[in-house]
Write a protein that holds these residues in place. Structure first.
Motif, short mmCIF file in Angstrom:
data_model
loop_
_atom_site.label_atom_id
_atom_site.label_comp_id
_atom_site.label_asym_id
_atom_site.label_seq_id
_atom_site.Cartn_x
_atom_site.Cartn_y
_atom_site.Cartn_z
N LYS A 1 -4.68 -5.14 -3.45
CA LYS A 1 -3.33 -5.58 -3.73
C LYS A 1 -3.17 -6.04 -5.18
O LYS A 1 -2.12 -5.86 -5.77
CB LYS A 1 -2.95 -6.73 -2.79
N ASP B 1 -4.78 -4.92 -7.85
CA ASP B 1 -4.68 -3.74 -8.72
C ASP B 1 -3.27 -3.14 -8.66
O ASP B 1 -2.73 -2.72 -9.68
CB ASP B 1 -5.71 -2.68 -8.32
N GLU B 2 -2.70 -3.14 -7.48
CA GLU B 2 -1.34 -2.62 -7.32
C GLU B 2 -0.34 -3.51 -8.07
O GLU B 2 0.57 -3.00 -8.74
CB GLU B 2 -0.97 -2.54 -5.84
N ARG C 1 -0.56 -2.76 -11.75
CA ARG C 1 0.09 -1.48 -12.04
C ARG C 1 1.61 -1.64 -12.05
O ARG C 1 2.29 -1.18 -12.98
CB ARG C 1 -0.34 -0.43 -11.01
N ILE C 2 2.13 -2.33 -11.06
CA ILE C 2 3.59 -2.51 -10.96
C ILE C 2 4.12 -3.32 -12.14
O ILE C 2 5.09 -2.93 -12.79
CB ILE C 2 3.97 -3.15 -9.61
#
Length: 138
Positions: free
Chosen positions: A1, A3-4, A7-8
């Protein structure tokens, strides 16, 4: 989560680099990964946009503390408290850092001296203020 989230928020920042809260949120993701230097940099960018962002000041202080930069950490927490005097997180961190500083400067050297003095069980030096009677014979 995490890493996501990175990225976002990186995507958001590419489109809206003036969005202070995106810098702050990405710094939290870096913090979660223990990337404290990156987190500090993102906090700096957020503070350039919103200098009174007290949550960011508090988080930046925590990152500095994790990096061993205790003075910078305390400066950040004090700045957060100037903006929001009732901010419990900043006050708690500042109190803990001050207690740890006292322990490191005053108590730890004395404890180390006592531990070293006892070596193999018998004190190797005269300890000021110590008693010479055996408490087990009372």
């Amino acid at each position: 989560k995490v890493d996501e989230a990175l990225r976002i928020f990186t995507g958001v920042l590419e489109k809206a680099p003036g969005f202070a809260e995106a810098w702050h949120k990405r710094s939290i993701a870096y913090f979660a990964q223990k990337n404290f230097k990156e987190a500090v940099e993102d906090c700096r960018k957020a503070l350039e946009i919103r200098p009174l962002h007290y949550w960011c000041l508090t988080g930046m202080g925590t990152c500095h503390y994790e990096l061993g930069e205790k003075e910078k950490a305390m400066e950040c927490w004090k700045a957060a408290l100037q903006v929001c005097p009732l901010m419990p997180g900043a006050q708690t961190k500042l109190d803990e850092a001050e207690v740890n500083e006292i322990i490191d400067q005053h108590l730890r050297p004395r404890m180390d001296r006592l531990i070293n003095a006892f070596g193999d069980g018998e004190p190797q030096l005269e300890l000021a203020g110590s008693s010479h009677w055996d408490v087990h014979r009372i």
